[in-house]
Design an enzyme around this catalytic site. Structure first.
Site, mmCIF file in Angstrom:
data_model
loop_
_atom_site.group_PDB
_atom_site.id
_atom_site.type_symbol
_atom_site.label_atom_id
_atom_site.label_comp_id
_atom_site.label_asym_id
_atom_site.label_seq_id
_atom_site.Cartn_x
_atom_site.Cartn_y
_atom_site.Cartn_z
ATOM 1 N N SER A 153 4.825 -4.534 -11.553
ATOM 2 C CA SER A 153 6.218 -4.231 -11.902
ATOM 3 C C SER A 153 6.996 -5.478 -12.331
ATOM 4 O O SER A 153 6.729 -6.592 -11.867
ATOM 5 C CB SER A 153 6.934 -3.619 -10.700
ATOM 6 O OG SER A 153 6.399 -2.364 -10.402
ATOM 7 N N SER A 187 4.693 -6.788 -3.390
ATOM 8 C CA SER A 187 4.359 -6.687 -1.972
ATOM 9 C C SER A 187 3.298 -7.710 -1.603
ATOM 10 O O SER A 187 2.300 -7.858 -2.321
ATOM 11 C CB SER A 187 3.859 -5.270 -1.647
ATOM 12 O OG SER A 187 4.925 -4.362 -1.714
ATOM 13 N N GLU A 242 -8.113 4.189 -5.317
ATOM 14 C CA GLU A 242 -7.317 4.258 -4.086
ATOM 15 C C GLU A 242 -6.789 5.662 -3.824
ATOM 16 O O GLU A 242 -5.834 5.858 -3.096
ATOM 17 C CB GLU A 242 -6.167 3.245 -4.128
ATOM 18 C CG GLU A 242 -5.507 3.171 -5.471
ATOM 19 C CD GLU A 242 -4.261 2.296 -5.480
ATOM 20 O OE1 GLU A 242 -3.711 2.021 -4.405
ATOM 21 O OE2 GLU A 242 -3.821 1.941 -6.571
ATOM 22 N N GLU A 302 8.738 11.390 -9.419
ATOM 23 C CA GLU A 302 8.980 11.944 -10.759
ATOM 24 C C GLU A 302 7.824 11.624 -11.702
ATOM 25 O O GLU A 302 7.402 12.464 -12.496
ATOM 26 C CB GLU A 302 10.300 11.398 -11.323
ATOM 27 C CG GLU A 302 11.545 11.964 -10.645
ATOM 28 C CD GLU A 302 11.683 11.552 -9.184
ATOM 29 O OE1 GLU A 302 11.301 10.415 -8.835
ATOM 30 O OE2 GLU A 302 12.155 12.377 -8.379
#
Lengths: 377, 399
Positions: free
Chosen positions: B137, B169, B252, B382
């Protein structure tokens, strides 16, 4: 673990879908919905020729030696095509009860006739409360000479208007625990003292009020054991709930398929409405509901089929599927817009049945209460 | 159909379960505050914990960290149902497990990497003493990930990277970035992206903490100023990185914390029975029954999506839609669980970890915050619905 259907089950599903698409077009479904009988004797005969009526019965009673899981597969196909008529009442509510609790003589008498399409049966259980608990059974059967005399009013009895026999659940003994003292009687639907009134319902399913006014039945008409009928009722209700779920899964799948097909072809703002995320997300939610319902329904059906304890799984399946089917048809209506609000359109056939299916055998709230019981709360 | 484990699956379930109970540091299940479905409270994302590392080392000895790898590359050669069993049990105990390195990086290199890449990276990844973070991102590329702007330009044997990643993260506790960079600005967005491994110690990388609403330092923003990376660190073919990254999502699919839901549910149920016994429930008994039954039902449904997906992968059936369904169902359940738990606990639910008398060790209070991340991280709800509608139902992709 294996979540797949067998080749035979796949074949059954496909042939049932094909047959119903051809023999029961929605035009006929609509006509039958609005008729008093609610079924087509011609299609009924053909269904029995295909072996559907006897599917879950052993071959020695003229049946097809199918499992409960096989029956679920068939019912899903029937739900997909919204099949009207007394199949569910006859085979699930009636036939499976006789099979589970009847004497050898009763089974030999009743089941082959069901399998051949010559006998229609139903279960007269619910009364004024509309609940499916023992406490609500107030209809009495009192012993007089060698026979029993039944008095009381049964309400919301499915397909009693066309049934040849009724399995009447009556109280034969006052007991401290309402589950004790209940007996099931096989009663000729034409017996003197029976008055059947067809009630007009949301889903045009044929629910009736059946008044028993001093209806005399011989002692030999008891199905199962005297005063110990409630366990039989609980057993058949468990099967009936899962069977209803299977029907609802089929109906939900059909509503989804219809809505998606329409979203691809309906053009507004110069593009198919299915290209709008608002519509796409409705469809995605429908997929999630349809798939989730199918998973929990077949898990419950498998457990019933294997004779495993299934109380929790059945309550979960019924609670989830009843509400999910309603959600799916509501979204289906939203996607179809005004055209779906017309009587000529098919979506309302599903929308009506979704609510009827949720309510039947105890709605989702009632099922959640059973789940809470099982959790020890 | 058969909804039971077969004998081998049952044996594996027991083996994993007793292994975890034996080897997990004492008090771990109680003290771990990871909320099922949340991305903000994963313990490993915050700081390295020696006890967790030791447990992970033991998992590695069993070969379970590489459970999803093919056997010929040191994988466990287990079915996906068995992998699902493994992840279900791990998450039930809120235990540390395979990380990004073994779940995503390893299998992607196995599928698309050159021989050189395989030799360089696989052995240390298999030992799980190399940690990776996902550098995907960017501030202007969230749901529209293909619009990333961080550029990598050629300079001899190196690429020079400039740009910014965010919501990164565990970047601050990792060794390498598993990174998407734009290597061709002239191509259409998806066709000019490469996948590259970048050493965290490279000159020009600045990692700044972002504190999430739970108060945890789980993610970061990371700046790249003229960061030089050897070209051999590109994985697979240049400019095909987008497709590798999308394909890697497949690895995953089963890594959802399904067991964590069951665990919290059981803890809540214990609490309900206890307060009911004492006559001190915060809600009416009928509401408590109704909420708990709803949860039991939804968790059962989610479990069925989980097992069904594993079974489909084993059958070789396409599961990209099921993977999105599973992600959607499980993360939405994360929010439902949190709000249901709050309704059950009433004011007790507002007590944070450390507060006197906090039920479930304050897990619900933190979870009520962390569940926000569940529906946002790793592809929003979404985006999952877009995927289900377009790939699953064949509706036109809307952008």
């Amino acid at each position: 673990m294996d979540f797949g259907l067998t080749d035979e089950q796949e074949m059954l599903r496909k042939s049932a879908r094909d047959f119903l698409q051809k023999e029961l077009p929605k035009k006929l479904v609509r006509e039958l919905d609005e008729s008093d009988e609610g079924y087509s004797p011609d299609v009924w005969k053909k269904m029995s020729d295909l072996g559907w009526m006897g599917l879950p019965f052993p071959s020695k009673y003229g049946g097809g030696d199918g499992s409960f899981l096989d029956l679920a597969v068939l019912l899903e196909a029937m739900g997909y095509n919204v099949v009207p008529g007394p199949f569910f009442s006859t085979v699930v509510l009636g036939g499976l009860t006789v099979l589970a609790a009847g004497t050898e003589a009763q089974k030999k008498d009743i089941l082959p006739k069901i399998a051949a399409g010559n006998l229609k049966l139903t279960l007269a259980l619910t009364e004024a409360s509309g609940r499916y608990d023992a406490k609500s059974v107030r209809t009495t059967a009192t012993q007089q000479d060698g026979s029993y005399v039944i008095n009381g009013t049964k309400l919301f009895v499915p397909d009693a208007n066309v049934a040849d026999y009724l399995l009447c659940v009556a109280r034969t003994k006052a007991a401290r625990k309402p589950e004790n003292g209940i007996t099931i009687f096989l009663v000729d639907a034409k017996a003197p003292g029976i008055k059947c009134t067809l009630l007009k319902t949301l889903a045009r399913d044929k629910k009736c009020e059946v008044i028993f006014d001093n209806v005399a039945v011989p002692r030999g008409s008891i199905v199962g054991r005297l005063n110990q009928g409630w366990a039989v009722v609980e057993d058949v209700l468990e099967k009936a709930k899962v069977a209803k779920c299977a029907e609802m899964v089929g109906g939900a799948q059909a509503a989804l398929d219809m809505a998606v097909a329409y979203a691809k072809e309906r053009v507004q703002f110069n593009r198919p409405i299915g290209s709008f995320q608002a519509i796409q997300h409705y469809c995605a939610n429908m997929v999630s509901d349809v798939d989730g319902s199918r998973f929990v329904t077949y898990k419950a059906a498998w457990k019933v089929s294997e004779g495993l304890p299934a109380k929790m799984d059945v309550a979960i399946a019924k609670a989830w599927t009843g509400e999910a089917y309603s959600r799916v048809t509501l979204l289906g209506h939203q996607i179809f817009g005004a055209i779906g609000f017309t009587m000529d359109h098919d979506m309302h056939l599903y929308y009506r049945r979704a609510k009827a299916g949720d309510i039947m055998f105890g709605d989702s709230a009632a099922q959640r209460a059973l789940v809470a019981d099982e959790l020890g709360l | 159909m058969n909804f039971r484990f077969d004998a081998a699956q049952e044996a594996f379930y027991q083996e994993v379960d007793s292994f975890i109970r034996r080897e997990l540091p004492s008090g771990w299940v109680e003290s771990s505050h990871h909320w099922p479905g949340g991305y903000g409270t994963i313990p490993d994302f915050e700081e390295l914990n020696p006890a967790a590392e030791e447990f992970r080392r033991k998992l590695g000895e069993k070969g379970w960290l590489t459970i999803s790898w093919p056997k010929e590359y040191g994988g466990a050669g287990r079915s996906h149902i068995e992998q699902a069993i493994f992840h279900e049990r791990l998450s039930y105990y809120r235990a540390p497990g395979p990380g990004i390195a073994t779940l995503i990086v390893g299998p992607t290199i196995l599928s698309f990497g050159s021989e050189e890449s395989k030799r360089e990276w696989l052995p240390r990844i298999a030992r799980e003493n190399t940690r990776f973070w996902l550098a995907y991102s960017e501030p202007a590329a969230g749901s529209d990930l293909a619009s990333i702007q961080t550029r990598a330009v050629d300079d001899g044997d190196n690429l020079v990277i400039n740009g910014q990643k965010t919501w990164s993260s565990a970047a601050h506790v990792s060794d390498y970035a598993w990174m998407l960079v734009r290597t061709d600005s002239t191509a259409s967005p998806r066709k000019g992206i490469s996948l590259i491994i970048v050493d965290n110690r490279s000159k020009g990388i600045t990692i700044r903490p972002l504190i999430n609403i739970c108060g945890f330092h789980s993610f970061n923003e990371v700046f790249f100023d003229d960061v030089r990376v050897p070209k051999k660190n590109i994985i697979g073919e240049r400019n095909l990185g987008w497709y590798y990254a999308m394909f890697a999502l497949e690895f995953e699919r089963l890594v959802v914390p399904i067991g964590g839901f069951k665990r919290v549910f059981e803890e809540l149920l214990q609490w309900c029975l206890e307060v009911k016994r004492r006559g001190q429930a915060a809600t009416s008994e009928s509401l408590m029954r109704s909420i708990m039954a709803e949860l039991a039902i939804e968790i059962d449904v989610a479990y069925m999506f989980f097992w069904q997906t594993a079974w489909m992968i084993d059958r070789g059936l396409p599961t990209n839609v099921e993977a999105s369904l599973l992600k959607l169902v499980v993360t939405e359940l994360s929010q439902k669980l949190a709000s249901a738990a709050m309704r059950i606990l009433g004011p007790h639910g507002e007590l944070e970890k450390g507060a006197k008398g906090a039920p479930l060790n304050g897990r619900v209070c933190t979870g009520y915050l962390d569940c926000i991340s569940a529906l946002v991280g790793a592809g929003t709800s979404e985006i999952q619905r877009n995927i289900i509608a377009s790939r699953g139902l064949g509706l036109p992709w809307s952008n």
